[in-house]
Design a protein around this motif. Structure first.
Motif, PDB file in Angstrom:
ATOM      1  N   ALA A 107      -1.767  18.991  -2.526  1.00 15.86           N
ATOM      2  CA  ALA A 107      -0.902  17.824  -2.382  1.00 15.86           C
ATOM      3  C   ALA A 107      -1.359  16.959  -1.217  1.00 15.86           C
ATOM      4  O   ALA A 107      -1.347  15.722  -1.295  1.00 15.86           O
ATOM      5  CB  ALA A 107       0.550  18.256  -2.187  1.00 15.86           C
ATOM      6  N   GLY A 108      -1.760  17.598  -0.136  1.00 18.08           N
ATOM      7  CA  GLY A 108      -2.250  16.853   1.019  1.00 18.08           C
ATOM      8  C   GLY A 108      -3.521  16.099   0.703  1.00 18.08           C
ATOM      9  O   GLY A 108      -3.706  14.955   1.138  1.00 18.08           O
ATOM     10  N   GLN A 109      -4.398  16.728  -0.059  1.00 23.26           N
ATOM     11  CA  GLN A 109      -5.647  16.073  -0.431  1.00 23.26           C
ATOM     12  C   GLN A 109      -5.383  14.873  -1.332  1.00 23.26           C
ATOM     13  O   GLN A 109      -5.956  13.792  -1.156  1.00 23.26           O
ATOM     14  CB  GLN A 109      -6.565  17.077  -1.152  1.00 23.26           C
ATOM     15  CG  GLN A 109      -7.915  16.525  -1.537  1.00 23.26           C
ATOM     16  CD  GLN A 109      -8.770  16.162  -0.335  1.00 23.26           C
ATOM     17  OE1 GLN A 109      -8.542  16.637   0.769  1.00 23.26           O
ATOM     18  NE2 GLN A 109      -9.766  15.316  -0.561  1.00 23.26           N
ATOM     19  N   ILE A 110      -4.489  15.048  -2.286  1.00 26.30           N
ATOM     20  CA  ILE A 110      -4.175  13.974  -3.223  1.00 26.30           C
ATOM     21  C   ILE A 110      -3.503  12.808  -2.507  1.00 26.30           C
ATOM     22  O   ILE A 110      -3.737  11.637  -2.823  1.00 26.30           O
ATOM     23  CB  ILE A 110      -3.277  14.507  -4.361  1.00 26.30           C
ATOM     24  CG1 ILE A 110      -4.050  15.543  -5.191  1.00 26.30           C
ATOM     25  CG2 ILE A 110      -2.808  13.365  -5.267  1.00 26.30           C
ATOM     26  CD1 ILE A 110      -3.177  16.385  -6.090  1.00 26.30           C
ATOM     27  N   SER A 111      -2.663  13.126  -1.520  1.00 27.53           N
ATOM     28  CA  SER A 111      -1.945  12.068  -0.796  1.00 27.53           C
ATOM     29  C   SER A 111      -2.889  11.134  -0.047  1.00 27.53           C
ATOM     30  O   SER A 111      -2.558   9.978   0.213  1.00 27.53           O
ATOM     31  CB  SER A 111      -0.940  12.681   0.182  1.00 27.53           C
ATOM     32  OG  SER A 111      -1.604  13.325   1.264  1.00 27.53           O
ATOM     33  N   LYS A 112      -4.085  11.624   0.300  1.00 29.58           N
ATOM     34  CA  LYS A 112      -5.057  10.795   0.992  1.00 29.58           C
ATOM     35  C   LYS A 112      -5.543   9.641   0.111  1.00 29.58           C
ATOM     36  O   LYS A 112      -6.072   8.655   0.613  1.00 29.58           O
ATOM     37  CB  LYS A 112      -6.258  11.636   1.433  1.00 29.58           C
ATOM     38  CG  LYS A 112      -5.929  12.707   2.473  1.00 29.58           C
ATOM     39  CD  LYS A 112      -7.160  13.533   2.793  1.00 29.58           C
ATOM     40  CE  LYS A 112      -6.859  14.642   3.792  1.00 29.58           C
ATOM     41  NZ  LYS A 112      -8.054  15.479   4.081  1.00 29.58           N
ATOM     42  N   LYS A 113      -5.353   9.782  -1.172  1.00 26.16           N
ATOM     43  CA  LYS A 113      -5.764   8.724  -2.107  1.00 26.16           C
ATOM     44  C   LYS A 113      -4.589   7.827  -2.486  1.00 26.16           C
ATOM     45  O   LYS A 113      -4.660   7.036  -3.414  1.00 26.16           O
ATOM     46  CB  LYS A 113      -6.359   9.332  -3.382  1.00 26.16           C
ATOM     47  CG  LYS A 113      -7.742   9.940  -3.180  1.00 26.16           C
ATOM     48  CD  LYS A 113      -7.654  11.330  -2.639  1.00 26.16           C
ATOM     49  CE  LYS A 113      -9.026  11.943  -2.433  1.00 26.16           C
ATOM     50  NZ  LYS A 113      -8.933  13.275  -1.805  1.00 26.16           N
ATOM     51  N   GLY A 114      -3.475   7.982  -1.773  1.00 26.52           N
ATOM     52  CA  GLY A 114      -2.324   7.127  -2.024  1.00 26.52           C
ATOM     53  C   GLY A 114      -1.430   7.572  -3.154  1.00 26.52           C
ATOM     54  O   GLY A 114      -0.624   6.793  -3.655  1.00 26.52           O
ATOM     55  N   VAL A 115      -1.561   8.830  -3.569  1.00 31.51           N
ATOM     56  CA  VAL A 115      -0.741   9.354  -4.659  1.00 31.51           C
ATOM     57  C   VAL A 115       0.150  10.451  -4.112  1.00 31.51           C
ATOM     58  O   VAL A 115      -0.327  11.424  -3.528  1.00 31.51           O
ATOM     59  CB  VAL A 115      -1.612   9.918  -5.797  1.00 31.51           C
ATOM     60  CG1 VAL A 115      -0.741  10.484  -6.916  1.00 31.51           C
ATOM     61  CG2 VAL A 115      -2.524   8.831  -6.338  1.00 31.51           C
ATOM     62  N   SER A 116       1.448  10.316  -4.307  1.00 29.80           N
ATOM     63  CA  SER A 116       2.405  11.305  -3.821  1.00 29.80           C
ATOM     64  C   SER A 116       2.798  12.236  -4.965  1.00 29.80           C
ATOM     65  O   SER A 116       3.271  11.778  -6.014  1.00 29.80           O
ATOM     66  CB  SER A 116       3.659  10.612  -3.268  1.00 29.80           C
ATOM     67  OG  SER A 116       4.614  11.567  -2.861  1.00 29.80           O
ATOM     68  N   ILE A 117       2.570  13.533  -4.771  1.00 27.40           N
ATOM     69  CA  ILE A 117       2.906  14.525  -5.787  1.00 27.40           C
ATOM     70  C   ILE A 117       3.710  15.645  -5.144  1.00 27.40           C
ATOM     71  O   ILE A 117       3.371  16.133  -4.062  1.00 27.40           O
ATOM     72  CB  ILE A 117       1.631  15.097  -6.444  1.00 27.40           C
ATOM     73  CG1 ILE A 117       0.938  14.008  -7.273  1.00 27.40           C
ATOM     74  CG2 ILE A 117       1.955  16.269  -7.344  1.00 27.40           C
ATOM     75  CD1 ILE A 117      -0.283  14.481  -8.004  1.00 27.40           C
ATOM     76  N   ASN A 118       4.764  16.040  -5.809  1.00 29.26           N
ATOM     77  CA  ASN A 118       5.614  17.119  -5.322  1.00 29.26           C
ATOM     78  C   ASN A 118       4.824  18.427  -5.273  1.00 29.26           C
ATOM     79  O   ASN A 118       4.345  18.887  -6.316  1.00 29.26           O
ATOM     80  CB  ASN A 118       6.825  17.262  -6.253  1.00 29.26           C
ATOM     81  CG  ASN A 118       7.864  18.226  -5.723  1.00 29.26           C
ATOM     82  OD1 ASN A 118       7.584  19.042  -4.848  1.00 29.26           O
ATOM     83  ND2 ASN A 118       9.068  18.140  -6.253  1.00 29.26           N
ATOM     84  N   PRO A 119       4.672  19.039  -4.092  1.00 27.53           N
ATOM     85  CA  PRO A 119       3.946  20.311  -4.009  1.00 27.53           C
ATOM     86  C   PRO A 119       4.529  21.379  -4.926  1.00 27.53           C
ATOM     87  O   PRO A 119       3.803  22.277  -5.383  1.00 27.53           O
ATOM     88  CB  PRO A 119       4.096  20.699  -2.531  1.00 27.53           C
ATOM     89  CG  PRO A 119       4.284  19.399  -1.819  1.00 27.53           C
ATOM     90  CD  PRO A 119       5.109  18.562  -2.761  1.00 27.53           C
ATOM     91  N   LYS A 120       5.823  21.295  -5.224  1.00 26.17           N
ATOM     92  CA  LYS A 120       6.457  22.271  -6.106  1.00 26.17           C
ATOM     93  C   LYS A 120       5.845  22.216  -7.506  1.00 26.17           C
ATOM     94  O   LYS A 120       5.711  23.241  -8.178  1.00 26.17           O
ATOM     95  CB  LYS A 120       7.964  22.021  -6.189  1.00 26.17           C
ATOM     96  CG  LYS A 120       8.720  22.354  -4.915  1.00 26.17           C
ATOM     97  CD  LYS A 120       8.691  23.853  -4.633  1.00 26.17           C
ATOM     98  CE  LYS A 120       9.512  24.212  -3.412  1.00 26.17           C
ATOM     99  NZ  LYS A 120       9.434  25.672  -3.101  1.00 26.17           N
ATOM    100  N   ALA A 121       5.479  21.008  -7.929  1.00 30.44           N
ATOM    101  CA  ALA A 121       4.847  20.867  -9.243  1.00 30.44           C
ATOM    102  C   ALA A 121       3.479  21.533  -9.255  1.00 30.44           C
ATOM    103  O   ALA A 121       3.108  22.221 -10.205  1.00 30.44           O
ATOM    104  CB  ALA A 121       4.721  19.389  -9.605  1.00 30.44           C
TER     105      ALA A 121
END
Length: 330
Positions: free
Chosen positions: A255-269
Motif C-alpha cells: 500500500a505504501g509503494q502504491i501510494s507513491k504513485k498517487g493511488v490510495s488503496i486500503n491495506p485491508k484489501a
C-alpha cells in the motif's frame, strides 16, 4: 478507485558480472545485476517496496508492465532477462518458443486468487446464472485460462456467455455500473472491489487449478550469468516468506509503494488478497501438472497444436543454489 496508478521503481544503470562454468559460488561476492519485469499485482508491489537484492549484492532493475502479457512481450524482445506471466501465456510460449527460456522458479499461484464477481445488489449467485449475459475478462490471461477450465469441468463453454475483453483495471467499474453482468479478475482487483463494498465474489477458482505463474529466464542470460539468476531466486524466497508469514506487513509495504504513485488503496484489501495467494518459488511436479489441463483446454480450442513437455524447460539448479546462498548469508 482506479488501479491505473500501479507503478514500479525506476530503472537503474548497473554493472554485470559473468560467472563462468562449474558450480556456482556459495557466497555472494561482487555486485551483479539483472533486469526483471514486474506487474501490477500485490507480490510485485511488495518486491518494489524494498531492496531485496541488497542482501545478495544483486542490483535488480525493475521494468514496469501492466500485465503478464506485456512482460512476456518484453521478455521475447530481449528487454528483460527475467519475466513471469499467467499459465495461458506460458503454455503458448512453451508451445511456440521453448528454446527461448528456462523455467527457474514459481511465482504466485493458487486458484483462490482468481474470482468471478458481480455487482453487490445483483441477484446472480452462480456462474451458471451468468449464461447468456455479458462477462468481462482479460482474454488470454492465466485467470481467463483457469476460468475456461472451470467451464469445462462444469459442463459449460465460452459460447454460453457474451465474453467482453477488457483491461483488468476497468472491470470493477464496469460491473458496478451495470455495463457488464459479471467479471473474471485476479487479485487484488477482486479484494479491492469487495472491500469497497460494490461487488460480491460469487466464485473462486480454488480447487479448479492452482494456475501457477512461473519465473522465466532468458536462456542466453542464464547460461552466461548463473549466479545472478540464483541470487534473484533467493530474493523471491525471502519475499515469499514475508508474504506467507506476515500478510499484514506485506500489505502495508504494498500500500505504501502504491501510494507513491498517487493511488490510495486500503491495506485491508491487500491483506485479504495476500491470504488468497500462495508464494513458494520451488518448482514442483504438482505445479507443472497444473499446466496440463490449461494446455489441453487450449489445444481443444485450437490455440496450440500440442501439449508441451514442461519438465524439459525446468532448471532446478538455480533454485538449489539460491537456497545455499540464503543459508550462507544468514
Amino acid at each position: 478507485m482506479s488501479l491505473k496508478g500501479f507503478g514500479w521503481l525506476k530503472w537503474s544503470a548497473l554493472a554485470a558480472m559473468v560467472a563462468v562454468g562449474g558450480t556456482l559460488a556459495h557466497a555472494t561476492t561482487g555486485s551483479m545485476s539483472i533486469r526483471v519485469g514486474l506487474q501490477s499485482v500485490p507480490p510485485d508491489e511488495v518486491y518494489t517496496a524494498k531492496d531485496w537484492g541488497a542482501r545478495y549484492k544483486l542490483k535488480v532493475e525493475h521494468g514496469s508492465f501492466s500485465s503478464g502479457a506485456d512482460i512476456l512481450k518484453a521478455f521475447i524482445a530481449g528487454r528483460v532477462d527475467i519475466g513471469n506471466g499467467g499459465s495461458g501465456r506460458l503454455v503458448t510460449m512453451a508451445a511456440q518458443q521453448p528454446e527461448l527460456f528456462y523455467i527457474v522458479a514459481a511465482n504466485q499461484y493458487g486458484g483462490d486468487r482468481y474470482g468471478v464477481m458481480v455487482a453487490k445488489d445483483s441477484p446472480i449467485k452462480t456462474v451458471q446464472e451468468l449464461k447468456g449475459k455479458k462477462v468481462g475478462a482479460v482474454t488470454g490471461s492465466g485467470t481467463y485460462s483457469t476460468f475456461r477450465v472451470y467451464l469445462d469441468n462444469n459442463g459449460l463453454k465460452e459460447s454460453d456467455f457474451q465474453i467482453v475483453n477488457m483491461k483488468v483495471e476497468d472491470l470493477r467499474a464496469a460491473v458496478q455500473q451495470g455495463i457488464i453482468d459479471g467479471a473474471v479478475a485476479w487479485e487484488p482487483h477482486v479484494a479491492i472491489a469487495e472491500t469497497m463494498g460494490v461487488v460480491r465474489r460469487i466464485q473462486s477458482m480454488a480447487g479448479v487449478n492452482d494456475s501457477p505463474n512461473f519465473v522465466l529466464v532468458n536462456r542466453k542470460f542464464a547460461d552466461a550469468n548463473p549466479e545472478a539468476v540464483a541470487r534473484y531466486i533467493a530474493t523471491l524466497i525471502d519475499l515469499g516468506e514475508l508474504i506467507s508469514s506476515n500478510p499484514q506487513e506485506a500489505a502495508k509495504l504494498a500500500a505504501g509503494q502504491i501510494s507513491k504513485k498517487g493511488v490510495s488503496i486500503n491495506p485491508k484489501a491487500l491483506e485479504l488478497s495476500f491470504t488468497r495467494i500462495k508464494m513458494d518459488p520451488k518448482v514442483t511436479d504438482a505445479l507443472l501438472a497444473e499446466l496440463i489441463p490449461v494446455a489441453e483446454s487450449m489445444k481443444g480450442a485450437s490455440k496450440i497444436g500440442a501439449v508441451p513437455d514442461f519438465k524439459k524447460l525446468v532448471r532446478m539448479d538455480f533454485y538449489e543454489q539460491a537456497v545455499k546462498l540464503r543459508q550462507a548469508s544468514r
